[in-house]
Design a protein around this motif. Sequence first.
Motif, mmCIF file in Angstrom:
data_model
loop_
_atom_site.group_PDB
_atom_site.id
_atom_site.type_symbol
_atom_site.label_atom_id
_atom_site.label_comp_id
_atom_site.label_asym_id
_atom_site.label_seq_id
_atom_site.Cartn_x
_atom_site.Cartn_y
_atom_site.Cartn_z
ATOM 1 N N MET A 144 35.416 46.696 40.681
ATOM 2 C CA MET A 144 36.518 47.580 41.041
ATOM 3 C C MET A 144 37.829 46.822 41.008
ATOM 4 O O MET A 144 38.862 47.350 40.554
ATOM 5 C CB MET A 144 36.279 48.175 42.433
ATOM 6 N N SER A 145 37.833 45.580 41.471
ATOM 7 C CA SER A 145 39.035 44.769 41.420
ATOM 8 C C SER A 145 39.485 44.556 39.972
ATOM 9 O O SER A 145 40.672 44.641 39.652
ATOM 10 C CB SER A 145 38.787 43.421 42.098
ATOM 11 N N MET A 146 38.525 44.297 39.081
ATOM 12 C CA MET A 146 38.858 44.110 37.664
ATOM 13 C C MET A 146 39.396 45.398 37.050
ATOM 14 O O MET A 146 40.407 45.393 36.342
ATOM 15 C CB MET A 146 37.629 43.620 36.899
ATOM 16 N N ALA A 147 38.719 46.515 37.332
ATOM 17 C CA ALA A 147 39.149 47.796 36.771
ATOM 18 C C ALA A 147 40.534 48.177 37.286
ATOM 19 O O ALA A 147 41.382 48.658 36.515
ATOM 20 C CB ALA A 147 38.125 48.882 37.114
ATOM 21 N N ARG A 148 40.769 47.991 38.576
ATOM 22 C CA ARG A 148 42.086 48.318 39.143
ATOM 23 C C ARG A 148 43.183 47.450 38.510
ATOM 24 O O ARG A 148 44.296 47.926 38.284
ATOM 25 C CB ARG A 148 42.055 48.103 40.651
ATOM 26 N N THR A 149 42.860 46.202 38.239
ATOM 27 C CA THR A 149 43.854 45.304 37.658
ATOM 28 C C THR A 149 44.274 45.775 36.274
ATOM 29 O O THR A 149 45.474 45.882 35.968
ATOM 30 C CB THR A 149 43.293 43.874 37.590
ATOM 31 N N PHE A 150 43.307 46.054 35.416
ATOM 32 C CA PHE A 150 43.637 46.541 34.069
ATOM 33 C C PHE A 150 44.410 47.850 34.144
ATOM 34 O O PHE A 150 45.369 48.077 33.404
ATOM 35 C CB PHE A 150 42.358 46.735 33.247
ATOM 36 N N HIS A 151 43.995 48.729 35.053
ATOM 37 C CA HIS A 151 44.644 50.041 35.176
ATOM 38 C C HIS A 151 46.093 49.886 35.635
ATOM 39 O O HIS A 151 47.002 50.513 35.063
ATOM 40 C CB HIS A 151 43.869 50.911 36.159
ATOM 41 N N ASP A 152 46.316 49.059 36.647
ATOM 42 C CA ASP A 152 47.677 48.869 37.155
ATOM 43 C C ASP A 152 48.598 48.258 36.105
ATOM 44 O O ASP A 152 49.787 48.584 36.047
ATOM 45 C CB ASP A 152 47.658 47.967 38.385
ATOM 46 N N LEU A 153 48.055 47.374 35.295
ATOM 47 C CA LEU A 153 48.865 46.710 34.275
ATOM 48 C C LEU A 153 49.095 47.572 33.038
ATOM 49 O O LEU A 153 49.893 47.221 32.169
ATOM 50 C CB LEU A 153 48.202 45.388 33.857
ATOM 51 N N GLY A 154 48.383 48.704 32.966
ATOM 52 C CA GLY A 154 48.507 49.554 31.785
ATOM 53 C C GLY A 154 47.895 48.923 30.558
ATOM 54 O O GLY A 154 48.257 49.262 29.418
#
Length: 375
Positions: A149-159
């Motif tokens: 989830m931390s990895m997915a949130r990171t990619f999502h936040d960075l676009g």
Amino acid sequence: MAFPSAQTMLEPAAARLAASGDWNAEADDQLVCVAVRDETHDVKTFVFAPAAPQRFVYAPGQFLTFAFEIDGETIHRCYTISSAPTRPGAASITVKRVPGGPVSNWLHDRLRAGDIVRAVGPMGEFSCFTHPAPKYLFLSGGSGITPMMSMARTFHDLGEARDVSFVHSARTPADIIFRSELERMAQLDTAFRFVAICEDQAPGESWNGPTGRISIDALRDAVPDFLDREVFVCGPKPYMAAVRTMLANAGFDMRRHHEESFDFDELPSVEREAAVEAQQELDAPRSGRTFRVEFAKTRRVLECPEDVTVLEAARKAGLRLPSSCTKGLCGTCKSKIASGTVAMSHAGGIRQREIDAGMALLCCSKPTSDLVIDR
């Protein structure tokens, strides 16, 4: 847009966003719980921030080691950070209540916003940042969802337009942690796909998704090109073992397979497995010196060969010492050496000032003299 001057920032959130320094556990290991959030009926997220505005810097997938004061005893536990480093003002852990678990039940029942805990870290190499790839497959079971989830949130936040397939296994639809957020991320990002596999139905909800347990057929249906992806796996040990075997049998290049190997809740079965492994190791023929190891508080005494860690010897002798990673990373087995010396080869789970004060990690410490340990 520049932030207003410190004199005009009356809102504490503004000060946290404007923080210029990074949190450093060496300087101050205290964190304040700023929020507690329900995720499912037995899972909660705990949000922490430094007392003074500072930023958390970490790679998604890393963990923190906490020292919780519970009923007069200090208990160490490792928890993966479930939040993303793209939101550095706070860091979150997401914890499932474990029946009989002293720490998870204490967190759920007693930790509240405003309470202070101690932590060190972040630590660990289980991260997409250390294994970059054009396409990822995240496989998780139960509360093992947190590093992914931390990895997915990171990619999502960075676009970032990363090709990510996220396959999560849960008991029922009601047990899918972060379900609404993951489904929303999949709606907003066409490169991100989320699939949940549930073993059973949940009362009052008709589940139309995949059912059963993770299998090669279910994986092929969800992610036809899984053989081409960098794979990250986290979940209960039986789940990870099943995935490991499944991927190997399917011809997957296991050099691109990464798993989080900690058992954060120290279930008794894991302790038994570790004791068996330690006994097998210790029963092997050895040469060299053997030292006397005394545990001061329990008054237990054992013999430990010079080429065996204190933790291994203790497990063979039937002592149940707190431990988690057994690799010198997490700090769970940190103990005071009241007398004697050890040779310790750690991986970041202990600070130099603690070593200077006579502390050692028993999982990676071998005796070089007779020992008295304050446990």
